[in-house]
Design an enzyme around this catalytic site. Structure first.
Site, PDB file in Angstrom:
ATOM      1  N   GLY A   1       3.003  -6.477 -34.557  1.00 20.61           N
ATOM      2  CA  GLY A   1       2.121  -5.320 -34.547  1.00 20.61           C
ATOM      3  C   GLY A   1       1.790  -4.788 -35.930  1.00 20.61           C
TER       4      GLY A   1
ATOM      5  N   GLY B   1       2.691   3.556 -39.717  1.00 22.71           N
ATOM      6  CA  GLY B   1       3.488   3.750 -38.513  1.00 22.71           C
ATOM      7  C   GLY B   1       3.360   5.152 -37.958  1.00 22.71           C
TER       8      GLY B   1
ATOM      9  N   GLY C   1       1.222   6.102 -46.399  1.00 21.46           N
ATOM     10  CA  GLY C   1       1.942   6.641 -45.244  1.00 21.46           C
ATOM     11  C   GLY C   1       2.822   7.833 -45.557  1.00 21.46           C
TER      12      GLY C   1
ATOM     13  CE  LYS D   1     -15.684   4.720 -28.741  1.00 24.06           C
ATOM     14  NZ  LYS D   1     -15.725   3.579 -29.702  1.00 24.06           N
TER      15      LYS D   1
ATOM     16  CD  GLU E   1       1.232  12.792 -49.910  1.00 28.97           C
ATOM     17  OE1 GLU E   1       1.098  11.635 -50.378  1.00 28.97           O
ATOM     18  OE2 GLU E   1       1.415  13.797 -50.612  1.00 28.97           O
TER      19      GLU E   1
ATOM     20  CE  LYS F   1      -3.446   2.532 -47.129  1.00 28.00           C
ATOM     21  NZ  LYS F   1      -2.281   1.729 -46.683  1.00 28.00           N
TER      22      LYS F   1
ATOM     23  CB  VAL G   1      -2.527   7.197 -50.558  1.00 28.38           C
ATOM     24  CG1 VAL G   1      -1.934   6.189 -51.545  1.00 28.38           C
ATOM     25  CG2 VAL G   1      -4.012   7.379 -50.829  1.00 28.38           C
TER      26      VAL G   1
ATOM     27  CB  THR H   1      -0.208   4.381 -33.524  1.00 37.03           C
ATOM     28  OG1 THR H   1      -0.392   3.254 -32.669  1.00 37.03           O
ATOM     29  CG2 THR H   1       1.195   4.350 -34.104  1.00 37.03           C
TER      30      THR H   1
ATOM     31  CE  LYS I   1      -5.909   2.364 -44.237  1.00 37.19           C
ATOM     32  NZ  LYS I   1      -5.425   3.021 -43.009  1.00 37.19           N
TER      33      LYS I   1
END
Length: 413
Positions: free
Chosen positions: A186, A301, A133, A45, A128, A204, A131, A13, A104
């Protein structure tokens, strides 16, 4: 026009979000950097599961193909787990590449080592995206609050747990039903342990601690508590008094060292985290000069995380700054008196002198003022009592008892 050559590790994602963002924002990159940004290769992978939209980009399952690319400036890590990410990024740094990571768990364990290695090799590290998003909390703490002393940090750092607590309160559903809904949408994995038991927020918080204090607390001393024990009855009870449950990571430096916890707390409407709902993340920073700064936005996301990664890319290219190992922006405080709610069988409860009783919310909830050590001692001795820290101001209604000036034993209800 010169080109920034990038390798992307992972094409899930987050990886897909980074790939698409880089592809669709070339005009912005050229305008800001005066350079093109080109993804040279993507590491996956399983080759059979992936197909890239651009035939000239190498798709490989061998890191050797990545690290041996003729031209390579930046390696972006969008995979999960402590390994092999740490090994891959270490090799990239030794080659002379800048690195950017969204991992993270890996960075909480090995961030200091990577920063030290990057300084040795004269490259930079962007993290950045590890933590909250798309919320620029790392850049805010590292770059924008250099003079301020940070008093404390509170954060809702996991969107899944926040979504569950929101749905339980708004729709009157059980924890298990809210979790099932989060999985359907999801937001939660099939195994939601990392989210609902606080591991994700803990990693985080450790990264934030490095940024604010230059080091982490002893992991064994961090109180980590999930939200699975919170009942609908509790949520409905405290909602009547204008309080909401939030799963909060807290950081503060006291004379005893760095204090950190990840736990469910009660939040009143006066606190910045009160209105943070659903899958949103937020970080509330209290500093000595500016006062309170609150940052809120999507915590995960495809594109929020991609946003954090490409903004790191811009920072690396425009500043070429020496990696920041973490500067201590914190001010010391004596162990503070905090507000707590004691929930359960509070009738005939013996309260030690170290705990000040402020008032009774109702027959099952008592409000007190105490240091955390005193509260922990009390909760360890007494069964049938659950303790929640209260963030923000709380005003008793006219029908509730508002003060208990001298009594340290509550009788009756």
């Amino acid at each position: 026009m010169s080109t920034i050559h990038i390798a992307l590790l992972g094409y899930g994602t987050v990886g897909k979000g980074v790939y698409q963002t880089i592809k669709t924002h070339q005009k912005r990159f050229k305008a800001i950097l005066g350079k093109e940004v080109k993804i040279e290769a993507v590491l996956v992978k399983n080759l059979e599961k992936h197909q890239l939209p651009d035939p000239d980009v190498i798709l490989t399952n061998k890191f050797e193909d990545i690290i041996s690319l003729p031209k390579l400036d930046v390696v972006i890590d969008a995979i999960v787990g402590k390994q092999p990410g740490f090994s891959y990024l270490s090799q990239a740094i030794k080659r002379g590449c800048h690195i950017i990571t969204a991992n993270k768990q890996m960075f909480a364990h090995y961030g200091r080592e990577l920063l030290s290695l990057a300084e040795k090799h004269g490259v930079s590290v962007g993290f950045e995206a590890t933590v909250a998003g798309g919320i620029p909390v790392i850049q805010t703490l590292r770059k924008l609050l250099s003079v301020n002393h940070i008093k404390k940090v509170h954060g809702i750092l996991n969107g899944t747990s926040n979504f569950i607590l929101t749905k339980m309160r708004e729709e009157g559903c059980s924890f298990s039903d809210a979790l099932s809904l989060a999985q359907e949408k999801g937001y939660a994995e099939a195994d939601p342990t990392n989210d609902v038991e606080g591991f994700d927020a803990f990693y985080k918080a450790m990264i934030l601690s490095e940024v604010v204090y230059g080091k982490q607390p002893d992991w064994e001393k961090v109180r980590k508590q999930g939200i699975s024990s919170i009942t609908l009855e509790q949520i409905e009870l405290f909602s009547k008094f204008g309080l909401r449950f939030k799963h909060v990571a807290s950081l503060e430096k006291t004379t005893k060292g760095i204090h950190c916890s990840v736990k469910p707390v009660l939040v009143s409407s006066s606190h910045p985290l009160f209105h943070v709902e659903d899958v949103q993340n937020a970080v509330s920073i209290d500093a000595d000069i500016v006062g309170n700064i609150s940052l809120q936005g999507p915590g995960a996301g495809m594109f929020p995380t991609a946003s954090a990664i490409v903004e790191d890319l811009i920072q690396l290219e425009t500043e070429r700054a020496r990696p920041d190992e973490g500067a201590d922006h914190a001010s010391f405080a004596h162990e503070p008196l905090l507000t707590w709610v004691l929930y359960g069988e509070v009738k005939n409860l013996e309260i030690p002198e170290s705990i000040e009783i402020i008032g009774k919310i109702n027959a099952k909830a008592l409000l007190v003022l105490a240091k955390e050590e005193s509260i922990e001692n009390l909760s360890n001795k007494i069964k049938g009592i659950t303790v929640y820290q209260l963030l923000g101001d709380f005003t008793f209604s006219g029908t509730e008892e508002s003060r208990f000036p001298s009594a340290h034993s509550i009788t009756g209800s």
